[in-house]
Design a protein around this motif. Structure first.
Motif, PDB file in Angstrom:
ATOM      1  N   ARG A  93       3.523  -2.595  -3.820  1.00 52.40           N
ATOM      2  CA  ARG A  93       4.013  -1.306  -4.316  1.00 52.40           C
ATOM      3  C   ARG A  93       4.212  -1.346  -5.838  1.00 52.40           C
ATOM      4  O   ARG A  93       3.907  -0.383  -6.549  1.00 52.40           O
TER       5      ARG A  93
ATOM      6  N   GLU B  75       4.563   4.971   0.015  1.00 48.51           N
ATOM      7  CA  GLU B  75       5.808   5.701   0.248  1.00 48.51           C
ATOM      8  C   GLU B  75       6.750   5.598  -0.953  1.00 48.51           C
ATOM      9  O   GLU B  75       7.123   4.502  -1.377  1.00 48.51           O
ATOM     10  N   GLY B  76       7.079   6.743  -1.510  1.00 46.53           N
ATOM     11  CA  GLY B  76       8.047   6.800  -2.597  1.00 46.53           C
ATOM     12  C   GLY B  76       7.525   6.380  -3.951  1.00 46.53           C
ATOM     13  O   GLY B  76       8.272   6.366  -4.935  1.00 46.53           O
TER      14      GLY B  76
ATOM     15  N   GLN C 175       5.579   6.901  -7.363  1.00 46.65           N
ATOM     16  CA  GLN C 175       5.162   8.008  -8.219  1.00 46.65           C
ATOM     17  C   GLN C 175       3.802   7.678  -8.842  1.00 46.65           C
ATOM     18  O   GLN C 175       3.675   6.689  -9.567  1.00 46.65           O
TER      19      GLN C 175
END
Length: 541
Positions: free
Chosen positions: A196, A331-332, A334
């Motif tokens: 991520r 997920e989440g 930007q």
């Protein structure tokens, strides 16, 4: 007290395959498989009589692509099984769940009767995920294992050798509970957090997508992920269409055309995050070996199985479901404002379009372009191995997965025609076109009789230059003498007509357009022989 219901052991296999969604089986029967054929038909699985087991294997593969159920190939003892070896090996390398049912003599008989008898399991074990000899007491279990092993992880072929007396043996009709299907998994913890972090900071990310993602039905997730994070997508040939190739982020297929790789490999080397999503390099050529350094570039490998190929290495290896992993990664996070901020994506797309022009008056590219323009957008195409496949795989625009079927790992000749036939049988509402070189077509021409018998209407396009064009080109590139690559010109349209189909010989775009128009309204299959010049692929692939 009610009497226990019984069936034959062969029926146990057939019923399990029917429950898995199988509706067609393909092969050439012999006396040793007659009970198997009868059991398949009794279960609701139509047996398609092919003219060669190799073709049967590819028709079965096409059925898998259209239905999602394992393909079924049936082969009788000895030469029947050996005829199917190429298609079975292809299924292993191309990640196709193929159930191979073969007949064999009983173990006691094999001790004193040797005619056509060989150790079929020993032959097939190296080219299958598993090989079983059916026993009556374990018939239900073996059938369930075969389906599960064929579909799980990287799909592949599973062999069941069926002794004659065992096929007829009486067993309980009550099957034990089937194994539960494993749920998709995704990474967690530090590994996921690293992925991520890299995704959130990447300025020049790229997705390389392969057959694992296709088999995992990850297309919608890949499309959403690529669009959201503004990531260009390169696919292997087998995975074309996982992102609609009309999409601004689609960079097409890679790995076989040196010309295309001239633009794609340098682009990848500029990336600061390489996301390999279901990318299985079994489709790729040596030019893709170690094209990045995972100590310099962040590389995430999301695959169905651990890396035993060593074609490349990754900074982060994730053995998990492709779609579930991409969803968890995103997920989440930007997205960055703009990836590849200097217009590199558009530049590569433009360079690839220029490298494979569609404007020639006549030749291989003109044939492909004319077919693409005159056939429906959702046409399913199949490609045989050869020079035309390299060009076709760059020029044939796929709007959805499995829009172009081919032997892209084993690269076996003679596959296009049976792949098209199996597709036309299982997707009767779709237009189906196959592209073959003249040599590949000659390998398999007898199956035109099967196409007529099935009443299907695919279009068979043949590139006619009386040469093994790709091999002849390599021969000249190495400055070797011309040998073993040329053969006579034949009347392929007449072959189609002889087997009860339509036939056309064309040598211009206008003639090809007319032939395609006629083929789309014909009540039988059509062979279109496209006459091209020797050396027509020079500088184009």
């Amino acid at each position: 007290m009610s009497k226990t219901q019984t069936i034959r052991a062969a029926d146990a296999i057939a019923r399990r395959l029917y429950d898995a969604g199988c509706r067609h089986a393909f092969g050439m029967p012999g006396g040793e498989v007659l009970t198997i054929v009868d059991a398949l038909e009794a279960a609701g699985i139509t047996f398609v009589l092919c003219k060669h087991e190799n073709a049967a294997g590819f028709m079965a593969e096409a059925a898998w692509h259209q239905t999602g159920a394992p393909g079924i190939m049936v082969a009788t003892i000895g030469p029947g099984v050996l005829n199917g070896v190429n298609a079975i090996a292809n299924a292993l390398q191309d990640r196709v769940p193929l159930i191979v049912l073969s007949g064999c003599v009983d173990a006691d008989e094999a001790q004193t009767y040797t005619h056509q008898v060989l150790d079929q399991q020993a032959v097939l074990r190296p080219i299958t995920k598993a090989s079983f000899q059916l026993s009556a007491g374990a018939a239900h279990v073996i059938a369930d294992k075969a389906v599960g092993i064929a579909l799980e992880g990287r799909p592949g072929p599973v062999h069941i050798d069926v002794p004659i007396s065992v096929a007829d043996a009486i067993v309980s009709a009550q099957a034990p509970a089937a194994r539960a299907t494993p749920a998709p998994t995704a990474p967690t913890g530090a590994q996921l957090q690293t992925a991520r972090d890299w995704l959130g900071s990447a300025q020049r990310p790229v997705l390389i997508v392969g057959v694992d993602a296709m088999n995992a039905l990850a297309g919608p997730t890949i499309t959403e992920f690529a669009t959201r994070f503004d990531i260009p997508v390169i696919t292997t040939y087998k995975a074309k269409g996982l992102l609609d190739e009309n999409h601004m982020l689609a960079l097409g297929g890679a790995g076989l055309s040196p010309l295309a790789d001239t633009y794609l490999v340098p682009f990848i080397k500029q990336s600061d995050l390489i996301l390999c999503v279901g990318y299985d390099p079994i489709e790729m050529r040596p030019g893709w070996r170690d094209i990045w350094d995972p100590r310099v570039q962040n590389v995430i490998d999301i695959t169905a199985e651990p890396n035993h190929h060593y074609m490349h290495q990754a900074s982060l290896s994730i053995i998990a479901d492709c779609a579930a992993t991409l969803t968890a990664m995103g997920e989440g996070i930007q997205p960055v404002a703009k990836t590849w901020a200097n217009g590199e994506i558009a530049a590569v797309k433009s360079a690839l379009a220029a490298a494979f022009p569609r404007s020639e008056t006549w030749g291989p590219a003109a044939i492909i372009d004319t077919c693409r323009q005159n056939l429906p957008a959702d046409t399913i195409a199949t490609a045989d191995s050869g020079a035309h496949r390299i060009l076709l795989s760059q020029m044939w625009t796929c709007t959805q997965p499995r829009g172009l079927l081919q032997s892209s790992a084993l690269c076996t000749m003679g596959c296009a025609l049976p792949l098209a036939m199996g597709t036309a049988l299982c997707a009767p509402d779709r237009t189906v076109v196959s592209f073959s070189g003249d040599a590949g077509f000659l390998m398999i021409a007898g199956e035109l009789s099967t196409a007529k018998e099935l009443g299907i209407t695919p279009v068979f396009v043949v590139f006619v230059d009386a040469s093994l064009a790709l091999i002849e080109l390599k021969q000249r590139q190495r400055q070797l003498r011309n040998a073993a690559v040329d053969f006579g010109k034949h009347d392929f349209a007449a072959m189609g007509q002889a087997f009860g189909g339509a036939g056309h010989t064309v040598s211009s775009r206008d003639e090809l357009e007319a032939a395609l128009a006629a083929a789309q309204t014909a009540e039988t299959f059509t062979v279109i022989a496209c006459i091209i010049d020797r050396g027509a692929y020079d500088g184009r692939i």
